[in-house]
Design a protein around this motif. Structure first.
Motif, PDB file in Angstrom:
ATOM      1  N   ASP A 134       0.842  -1.192   0.000  1.00 45.24           N
ATOM      2  CA  ASP A 134       0.000   0.000   0.000  1.00 45.24           C
ATOM      3  C   ASP A 134       0.879   1.245   0.000  1.00 45.24           C
ATOM      4  OD1 ASP A 134      -1.885   1.972   0.314  1.00 45.24           O
ATOM      5  OD2 ASP A 134      -2.494   1.388   2.343  1.00 45.24           O
ATOM      6  N   LEU A 135       0.855   1.994  -1.086  1.00 47.18           N
ATOM      7  CA  LEU A 135       1.647   3.218  -1.211  1.00 47.18           C
ATOM      8  C   LEU A 135       0.752   4.454  -1.256  1.00 47.18           C
ATOM      9  CD1 LEU A 135       4.228   1.978  -3.885  1.00 47.18           C
ATOM     10  CD2 LEU A 135       4.537   2.090  -1.411  1.00 47.18           C
ATOM     11  N   SER A 136      -0.450   4.333  -0.753  1.00 53.00           N
ATOM     12  CA  SER A 136      -1.431   5.409  -0.884  1.00 53.00           C
ATOM     13  C   SER A 136      -1.081   6.640  -0.054  1.00 53.00           C
ATOM     14  CB  SER A 136      -2.825   4.907  -0.494  1.00 53.00           C
ATOM     15  OG  SER A 136      -2.849   4.465   0.856  1.00 53.00           O
ATOM     16  N   ARG A 137      -0.184   6.503   0.934  1.00 52.37           N
ATOM     17  CA  ARG A 137       0.175   7.645   1.770  1.00 52.37           C
ATOM     18  C   ARG A 137       1.391   8.393   1.234  1.00 52.37           C
ATOM     19  NH1 ARG A 137       0.860   6.055   7.897  1.00 52.37           N
ATOM     20  NH2 ARG A 137       1.143   8.318   7.975  1.00 52.37           N
ATOM     21  N   ILE A 138       2.043   7.855   0.219  1.00 53.05           N
ATOM     22  CA  ILE A 138       3.264   8.472  -0.297  1.00 53.05           C
ATOM     23  C   ILE A 138       2.943   9.786  -1.001  1.00 53.05           C
ATOM     24  CG2 ILE A 138       5.198   8.212  -1.886  1.00 53.05           C
ATOM     25  CD1 ILE A 138       5.357   6.411   0.570  1.00 53.05           C
ATOM     26  N   ARG A 139       3.658  10.836  -0.608  1.00 55.16           N
ATOM     27  CA  ARG A 139       3.460  12.155  -1.198  1.00 55.16           C
ATOM     28  C   ARG A 139       4.665  12.612  -2.034  1.00 55.16           C
ATOM     29  NH1 ARG A 139      -0.844  14.759   0.924  1.00 55.16           N
ATOM     30  NH2 ARG A 139       0.002  16.782   0.296  1.00 55.16           N
ATOM     31  N   GLU A 140       5.812  11.980  -1.796  1.00 53.01           N
ATOM     32  CA  GLU A 140       7.030  12.397  -2.478  1.00 53.01           C
ATOM     33  C   GLU A 140       7.895  11.184  -2.772  1.00 53.01           C
ATOM     34  OE1 GLU A 140      10.934  15.257  -1.583  1.00 53.01           O
ATOM     35  OE2 GLU A 140       9.036  15.573  -0.495  1.00 53.01           O
ATOM     36  N   VAL A 141       8.521  11.184  -3.937  1.00 53.31           N
ATOM     37  CA  VAL A 141       9.428  10.110  -4.337  1.00 53.31           C
ATOM     38  C   VAL A 141      10.815  10.712  -4.537  1.00 53.31           C
ATOM     39  CG1 VAL A 141       9.949   8.332  -6.052  1.00 53.31           C
ATOM     40  CG2 VAL A 141       7.554   8.856  -5.473  1.00 53.31           C
ATOM     41  N   VAL A 142      11.829  10.088  -3.921  1.00 56.86           N
ATOM     42  CA  VAL A 142      13.219  10.492  -4.104  1.00 56.86           C
ATOM     43  C   VAL A 142      13.969   9.297  -4.679  1.00 56.86           C
ATOM     44  CG1 VAL A 142      15.344  11.292  -3.012  1.00 56.86           C
ATOM     45  CG2 VAL A 142      13.120  12.134  -2.194  1.00 56.86           C
ATOM     46  N   LEU A 143      14.500   9.453  -5.880  1.00 51.77           N
ATOM     47  CA  LEU A 143      15.254   8.401  -6.558  1.00 51.77           C
ATOM     48  C   LEU A 143      16.730   8.784  -6.523  1.00 51.77           C
ATOM     49  CD1 LEU A 143      14.245   6.712  -9.897  1.00 51.77           C
ATOM     50  CD2 LEU A 143      16.601   7.432  -9.500  1.00 51.77           C
ATOM     51  N   VAL A 144      17.558   7.928  -5.897  1.00 51.87           N
ATOM     52  CA  VAL A 144      19.000   8.179  -5.838  1.00 51.87           C
ATOM     53  C   VAL A 144      19.703   7.146  -6.709  1.00 51.87           C
ATOM     54  CG1 VAL A 144      19.031   9.351  -3.611  1.00 51.87           C
ATOM     55  CG2 VAL A 144      19.126   6.875  -3.659  1.00 51.87           C
ATOM     56  N   GLN A 145      20.526   7.633  -7.630  1.00 50.75           N
ATOM     57  CA  GLN A 145      21.134   6.761  -8.629  1.00 50.75           C
ATOM     58  C   GLN A 145      22.590   6.462  -8.295  1.00 50.75           C
ATOM     59  OE1 GLN A 145      19.676   5.167 -11.378  1.00 50.75           O
ATOM     60  NE2 GLN A 145      21.628   4.140 -11.017  1.00 50.75           N
ATOM     61  N   HIS A 146      22.934   5.162  -8.287  1.00 52.48           N
ATOM     62  CA  HIS A 146      24.302   4.736  -8.001  1.00 52.48           C
ATOM     63  C   HIS A 146      25.271   5.168  -9.092  1.00 52.48           C
ATOM     64  CE1 HIS A 146      24.152   1.657 -11.113  1.00 52.48           C
ATOM     65  NE2 HIS A 146      23.017   1.199 -10.611  1.00 52.48           N
ATOM     66  N   GLY A 147      26.562   4.974  -8.831  1.00 48.99           N
ATOM     67  CA  GLY A 147      27.603   5.283  -9.790  1.00 48.99           C
ATOM     68  C   GLY A 147      28.085   4.052 -10.522  1.00 48.99           C
ATOM     69  N   LEU A 148      29.300   4.119 -11.025  1.00 54.48           N
ATOM     70  CA  LEU A 148      29.820   3.106 -11.935  1.00 54.48           C
ATOM     71  C   LEU A 148      29.884   1.719 -11.309  1.00 54.48           C
ATOM     72  CD1 LEU A 148      30.988   2.572 -14.746  1.00 54.48           C
ATOM     73  CD2 LEU A 148      33.249   3.176 -13.842  1.00 54.48           C
ATOM     74  N   GLN A 149      30.019   1.657  -9.984  1.00 53.17           N
ATOM     75  CA  GLN A 149      30.133   0.357  -9.340  1.00 53.17           C
ATOM     76  C   GLN A 149      28.806  -0.409  -9.310  1.00 53.17           C
ATOM     77  OE1 GLN A 149      31.108   0.279  -5.205  1.00 53.17           O
ATOM     78  NE2 GLN A 149      31.887  -1.797  -5.269  1.00 53.17           N
ATOM     79  N   ARG A 150      27.710   0.271  -9.616  1.00 55.19           N
ATOM     80  CA  ARG A 150      26.381  -0.364  -9.639  1.00 55.19           C
ATOM     81  C   ARG A 150      26.005  -0.879  -8.243  1.00 55.19           C
ATOM     82  NH1 ARG A 150      29.651  -2.231 -13.007  1.00 55.19           N
ATOM     83  NH2 ARG A 150      29.656  -4.310 -12.080  1.00 55.19           N
ATOM     84  N   ASN A 151      26.319  -0.077  -7.239  1.00 60.79           N
ATOM     85  CA  ASN A 151      26.081  -0.447  -5.845  1.00 60.79           C
ATOM     86  C   ASN A 151      24.865   0.285  -5.299  1.00 60.79           C
ATOM     87  OD1 ASN A 151      27.626   1.912  -6.203  1.00 60.79           O
ATOM     88  ND2 ASN A 151      28.524   1.776  -4.165  1.00 60.79           N
ATOM     89  N   GLY A 152      23.698  -0.094  -5.794  1.00 66.48           N
ATOM     90  CA  GLY A 152      22.475   0.546  -5.343  1.00 66.48           C
ATOM     91  C   GLY A 152      22.236   0.397  -3.862  1.00 66.48           C
ATOM     92  N   ASP A 153      22.722  -0.713  -3.254  1.00 67.23           N
ATOM     93  CA  ASP A 153      22.520  -0.922  -1.820  1.00 67.23           C
ATOM     94  C   ASP A 153      23.216   0.158  -1.006  1.00 67.23           C
ATOM     95  OD1 ASP A 153      24.981  -1.915  -2.667  1.00 67.23           O
ATOM     96  OD2 ASP A 153      24.943  -3.661  -1.339  1.00 67.23           O
ATOM     97  N   ASP A 154      24.436   0.524  -1.382  1.00 70.00           N
ATOM     98  CA  ASP A 154      25.157   1.559  -0.652  1.00 70.00           C
ATOM     99  C   ASP A 154      24.477   2.923  -0.810  1.00 70.00           C
ATOM    100  OD1 ASP A 154      27.151  -0.200   0.243  1.00 70.00           O
ATOM    101  OD2 ASP A 154      28.293   0.039  -1.592  1.00 70.00           O
ATOM    102  N   TYR A 155      24.020   3.213  -2.013  1.00 69.70           N
ATOM    103  CA  TYR A 155      23.365   4.495  -2.230  1.00 69.70           C
ATOM    104  C   TYR A 155      22.020   4.556  -1.517  1.00 69.70           C
ATOM    105  CZ  TYR A 155      26.787   6.559  -5.298  1.00 69.70           C
ATOM    106  OH  TYR A 155      27.939   7.135  -5.777  1.00 69.70           O
ATOM    107  N   PHE A 156      21.326   3.424  -1.464  1.00 69.73           N
ATOM    108  CA  PHE A 156      20.075   3.397  -0.714  1.00 69.73           C
ATOM    109  C   PHE A 156      20.340   3.629   0.770  1.00 69.73           C
ATOM    110  CE2 PHE A 156      17.087   1.025   1.931  1.00 69.73           C
ATOM    111  CZ  PHE A 156      15.920   1.711   1.634  1.00 69.73           C
ATOM    112  N   ALA A 157      21.351   2.962   1.335  1.00 68.89           N
ATOM    113  CA  ALA A 157      21.674   3.132   2.752  1.00 68.89           C
ATOM    114  C   ALA A 157      22.052   4.577   3.054  1.00 68.89           C
ATOM    115  CB  ALA A 157      22.800   2.187   3.152  1.00 68.89           C
ATOM    116  N   ALA A 158      22.835   5.186   2.162  1.00 72.02           N
ATOM    117  CA  ALA A 158      23.221   6.582   2.356  1.00 72.02           C
ATOM    118  C   ALA A 158      22.002   7.491   2.315  1.00 72.02           C
ATOM    119  CB  ALA A 158      24.231   6.986   1.290  1.00 72.02           C
ATOM    120  N   GLY A 159      21.125   7.272   1.337  1.00 71.27           N
ATOM    121  CA  GLY A 159      19.924   8.085   1.229  1.00 71.27           C
ATOM    122  C   GLY A 159      19.000   7.895   2.409  1.00 71.27           C
TER     123      GLY A 159
END
Length: 379
Positions: free
Chosen positions: A78-103
């Motif tokens: 259920d995403l009905s309460r979401i008002r804002e989306v923030v998308l953070v994009q990883h760099g060359l290493q393709r380490n989305g987990d690290d960028y998600f943790a940082a965000g």
């Protein structure tokens, strides 16, 4: 002020010690380092998960394709309460987990209501990631995803820029997220390269904003920018513009630096038409004043990039001058730019700076006294 914003300077310091120690050079540089341990495939992430786990989402039309993302909410929930989306994009290493943790750490420090903010970190699988569990998904060449090329393996040979289109379509779908009013797409280093090119080339921006959803892009410390015409910074001070010497670099104006040999996603696009459209999009540039090493180990040193300047800071200043050079007196630009004082090639400190946290998370500067200071670009 909430209790967490009152503690913000310490929160950011704690975040740096916690999130960056695990990612080491990977998050700081955003481009290189030892690959992170792959997460368990298809295990959905929860807001209280001890470690980020990616989720498999189905994107596209027709048969479509599966794609891995990290998120702070279950994307099939259920995403009905979401008002804002923030998308953070990883760099060359393709380490989305690290960028998600940082965000996630910065989101917590901001004091925002996390029940109303969907934080998303896409993870483009590369051909070296065949054993990371991204089965049945498109895979890109190591740098192909960064510039918008099509996947080279997998069931869908889709452009990485089309993936961003499809993610935005999902996260601005009123049936799934009826209250969303703002979407921010942010990238640092290699991630900033794809975010910048996406901000220039996509054909969905105006349609999204016409539906009452604010769409913003944050571009921090990329190695290069996309030029709309054959000129580049010239003169000893880089404040004039002229065609580059093709004897030094015959392909300097080829994509991903210029308009020649455009990727299929944007084939046939006209440079100046793209520029006029891009000028009306909401873009924030961030450049670290200490990101000024011409020998930085993950700086793009190809001749196409060198034609834009010797360092990331000089390339940023040159591009901002170039935008003004093209605009003339009549074109209204919606772009903002800041230099982050005393910060080099450091994703966490860039997005944790006073102007960075405001651009990405809407954090007032008054609540972020511990963030690095920002100033107007020194042009």
């Amino acid at each position: 002020m909430t209790p967490s914003t009152a503690r913000l300077p310490q929160s950011i310091r704690s975040f740096l010690a916690r999130a960056l120690a695990a990612a080491a050079i990977a998050v700081v540089a955003g481009c290189a380092g030892t690959p992170a341990v792959p997460p368990a495939a298809d295990k959905a992430a929860g807001p209280t998960a001890a470690a980020p786990q990616w989720q498999r989402v189905h994107l596209g039309s027709g048969a479509g394709y599966d794609f891995p993302v990290y998120a702070n909410h279950r994307l099939d929930g259920d995403l009905s309460r979401i008002r804002e989306v923030v998308l953070v994009q990883h760099g060359l290493q393709r380490n989305g987990d690290d960028y998600f943790a940082a965000g996630a750490a910065l989101l917590k420090a901001s004091g925002r209501n996390r029940d109303e903010v969907l934080l998303v970190a896409p993870n483009f699988p590369g051909t070296p990631d065949r054993n990371k569990g991204f089965t049945g998904m498109p895979h890109w060449s190591v740098q192909g995803w960064l510039s918008g090329e099509d996947a080279v393996e997998g069931p869908a040979r889709v452009s990485s820029l089309q993936v961003l289109d499809d993610l935005l379509a999902r996260f601005t779908d009123r049936a799934r997220l009826p209250q969303v009013r703002k979407v921010t797409v942010a990238g640092h280093s290699g991630g900033a390269q794809i975010v910048h090119r996406y901000a220039v080339l996509n054909n969905v921006d105006e349609r999204i904003r016409a539906r009452g959803i604010e769409l913003r892009y944050v571009v921090a410390n990329p190695s290069s920018y996309l030029y709309f015409t054959p000129v580049r910074p010239a003169g000893s001070d880089g404040k004039s513009f002229a065609p580059y010497d093709v004897a030094r670099c015959p392909d300097y104006n080829r994509y991903r630096y210029g308009m020649q040999d455009m990727v299929p996603y944007a084939k046939g696009a006209d440079g100046m038409a793209l520029y006029r459209r891009y000028a009306g999009r909401q873009v924030t540039y961030l450049a670290g004043t200490e990101d000024n090493d011409p020998n930085h180990r993950v700086l793009d040193k190809s001749c196409g990039a060198e034609a834009e300047g010797p360092t990331r800071l000089q390339r940023a200043r040159g591009y901002l001058r170039y935008e003004r050079y093209l605009a003339g007196p009549d074109l209204v630009m919606r772009h903002q730019a800041y230099e982050v004082v005393g910060v080099g090639h450091d994703q966490a400190r860039m997005f944790g700076s006073q102007c960075g946290a405001r651009a990405v998370f809407g954090m007032p500067e008054a609540d972020n006294a511990g963030g690095a200071a920002c100033r107007a670009p020194q042009l």
